[in-house]
Design a protein around this motif. Structure first.
Motif, short mmCIF file in Angstrom:
data_model
loop_
_atom_site.label_atom_id
_atom_site.label_comp_id
_atom_site.label_asym_id
_atom_site.label_seq_id
_atom_site.Cartn_x
_atom_site.Cartn_y
_atom_site.Cartn_z
N ILE A 1 4.44 5.50 5.49
CA ILE A 1 5.56 6.38 5.18
C ILE A 1 6.06 6.01 3.78
O ILE A 1 6.51 4.88 3.55
N TYR A 2 5.99 6.98 2.88
CA TYR A 2 6.26 6.73 1.46
C TYR A 2 7.64 7.27 1.10
O TYR A 2 7.94 8.44 1.33
N ASP A 3 8.47 6.38 0.54
CA ASP A 3 9.82 6.75 0.12
C ASP A 3 9.90 6.61 -1.39
O ASP A 3 9.92 5.50 -1.93
N THR A 4 9.94 7.74 -2.10
CA THR A 4 9.97 7.71 -3.56
C THR A 4 11.34 7.37 -4.12
O THR A 4 11.48 7.09 -5.31
N GLU A 5 12.37 7.39 -3.28
CA GLU A 5 13.72 7.04 -3.74
C GLU A 5 13.91 5.52 -3.75
O GLU A 5 14.49 4.97 -4.68
N THR A 6 13.44 4.86 -2.71
CA THR A 6 13.58 3.40 -2.64
C THR A 6 12.33 2.69 -3.14
O THR A 6 12.31 1.45 -3.23
N ASN A 7 11.30 3.46 -3.48
CA ASN A 7 10.02 2.91 -3.94
C ASN A 7 9.44 1.92 -2.93
O ASN A 7 9.02 0.81 -3.27
N ILE B 1 5.61 -3.16 12.04
CA ILE B 1 6.14 -2.49 10.86
C ILE B 1 6.08 -3.47 9.69
O ILE B 1 6.51 -4.62 9.80
N GLU B 2 5.53 -3.01 8.57
CA GLU B 2 5.41 -3.85 7.39
C GLU B 2 5.79 -3.04 6.16
O GLU B 2 5.43 -1.86 6.05
N ILE B 3 6.51 -3.65 5.23
CA ILE B 3 6.97 -2.97 4.02
C ILE B 3 6.16 -3.46 2.82
O ILE B 3 6.05 -4.67 2.60
N PHE B 4 5.61 -2.51 2.06
CA PHE B 4 4.86 -2.81 0.85
C PHE B 4 5.61 -2.26 -0.36
O PHE B 4 6.43 -1.35 -0.24
N SER B 5 5.29 -2.81 -1.52
CA SER B 5 5.83 -2.25 -2.76
C SER B 5 5.15 -0.92 -3.06
O SER B 5 4.04 -0.65 -2.60
N ASP B 6 5.80 -0.11 -3.83
CA ASP B 6 5.30 1.22 -4.20
C ASP B 6 4.03 1.05 -5.06
O ASP B 6 4.09 0.51 -6.15
N PRO B 7 2.86 1.52 -4.58
CA PRO B 7 1.63 1.33 -5.36
C PRO B 7 1.63 2.11 -6.67
O PRO B 7 1.02 1.68 -7.65
N LYS C 1 2.57 9.88 5.12
CA LYS C 1 3.67 10.82 5.28
C LYS C 1 4.76 10.49 4.28
O LYS C 1 4.98 9.32 3.96
N MET C 2 5.45 11.52 3.82
CA MET C 2 6.59 11.30 2.94
C MET C 2 7.84 11.08 3.79
O MET C 2 7.95 11.58 4.91
#
Length: 324
Positions: free
Chosen positions: A103-109, A119-125, A164-165
């Motif tokens: 799940i990609y969040d362009t606001e929080t990158n 659930i794992e959080i990655f930095s915005d590629p 998914k966005m």
């Protein structure tokens, strides 16, 4: 496409593999080593997937430089999975081999992965590869390289991943693609950038400069995971099944009592482990301890192909990495 620097298994990954063989399962940090290994191995597989799709493209005046780790102008390191150099454009490719639902969040990158209940959080590629771009631009300016368009791609290499966005109002960035779309994307980039900015000979010279400046990540794995040298498993491991059940025969070879592999060079793979985890030099006594060899003469014979310095008990052997 021409690789003037072949993609090989990174030294850090080789060290993690050696640590998994040599660190006992009872060690408190063994699971941390395994987790890091799985992460690095997944990344390497993703980069190899990109190589496969790049190999399908026409072999024109294009140079590929995989796994470049360079110092920027502020003396900090930055790493690029793949750098593509052409007379028309330069391209940085960042590979992501994550599986599951992204799940990609362009606001929080942020890129959030859901895999089952995990659930794992990655930095915005995309942001990551753009940072690499800024650092490479500054570095190229210091080389007085003619400015060519520097493009970026973040590539999802795992075929089982879904993207998914975070909301319907967010659009997938144009430079975030799946690996199977890479050939078409590169063809599109090639034909939309027709002007040549740099001669092919200068391009090869640039490639060689970057290779000379490459500084692969090479930490001391034992220190990183708080493992003492004395805690490592000693003996000669089987190059096939990796069990420590190799026995020396009268014919001069080793036989694995687990998988029945017969090898004359099995000891060299265990020397590799010492080189990766402990040191690149070794004395006869330490060699016998690490490989569980009793006879001093046998150790001298096995070490005869390595360069040595000093005399008698002070003799030190300089190890080199063995490739079968």
């Amino acid at each position: 496409m021409i690789f003037i620097k072949e993609r090989t298994k990174p030294i850090y990954l080789l060290k993690l593999e050696a640590a998994l063989r040599r660190v006992p399962d009872t060690h408190p940090n063994k699971q941390k080593i395994l987790k890091e290994y799985l992460k690095q191995q997944s990344g390497y597989r993703g980069e190899k997937t990109v190589d496969y799709y790049l190999s399908l493209l026409p072999k024109e005046q294009t140079i590929l430089l995989p796994n470049l780790r360079l110092k920027n102008n502020n003396n900090f390191h930055f790493q690029m999975d793949t750098l593509v150099l052409t007379p028309r454009f330069f391209l940085i490719i960042e590979s992501k081999n994550s599986a599951g639902e992204l799940i990609y969040d362009t606001e929080t990158n942020e890129l959030v992965r859901r895999k089952g209940t995990e659930i794992e959080i990655f930095s915005d590629p995309v942001l990551q590869v753009e940072r690499q771009k800024l650092q490479l631009i500054e570095l190229l300016q210091s080389f007085n390289i003619p400015p060519a368009p520097l493009l970026t791609l973040a590539v999802l290499t795992n075929s089982s991943v879904t993207l998914k966005m975070k909301s319907d109002q967010m659009k997938v960035p144009g430079n975030l693609i799946r690996a199977e779309a890479l050939p078409n994307k590169l063809t599109e980039i090639h034909y939309s950038n027709k002007k040549e900015y740099i001669a092919y000979q200068d391009l090869k010279r640039l490639g060689r400069i970057l290779i000379k400046r490459d500084q692969p990540y090479n930490p001391n794995v034992l220190e990183k995971f708080n493992v003492k040298k004395e805690e490592l498993i000693c003996g000669i491991h089987c190059p096939s099944c990796f069990n420590f059940n190799m026995r020396k025969s009268r014919q001069g070879h080793w036989k694995c009592e687990t998988c029945s592999l017969i090898s004359k060079e099995a000891f060299r793979f265990s020397i590799n482990d010492y080189l990766l985890l402990v040191n690149n030099v070794i004395k006869n006594s330490e060699f016998r301890r690490f490989l569980n060899i009793k006879a001093r003469r046998s150790a001298v014979r096995l070490l005869s192909n390595y360069k040595k310095t000093g005399n008698k008990k002070a003799t030190t052997y300089h190890l080199t990495y063995y490739k079968s």
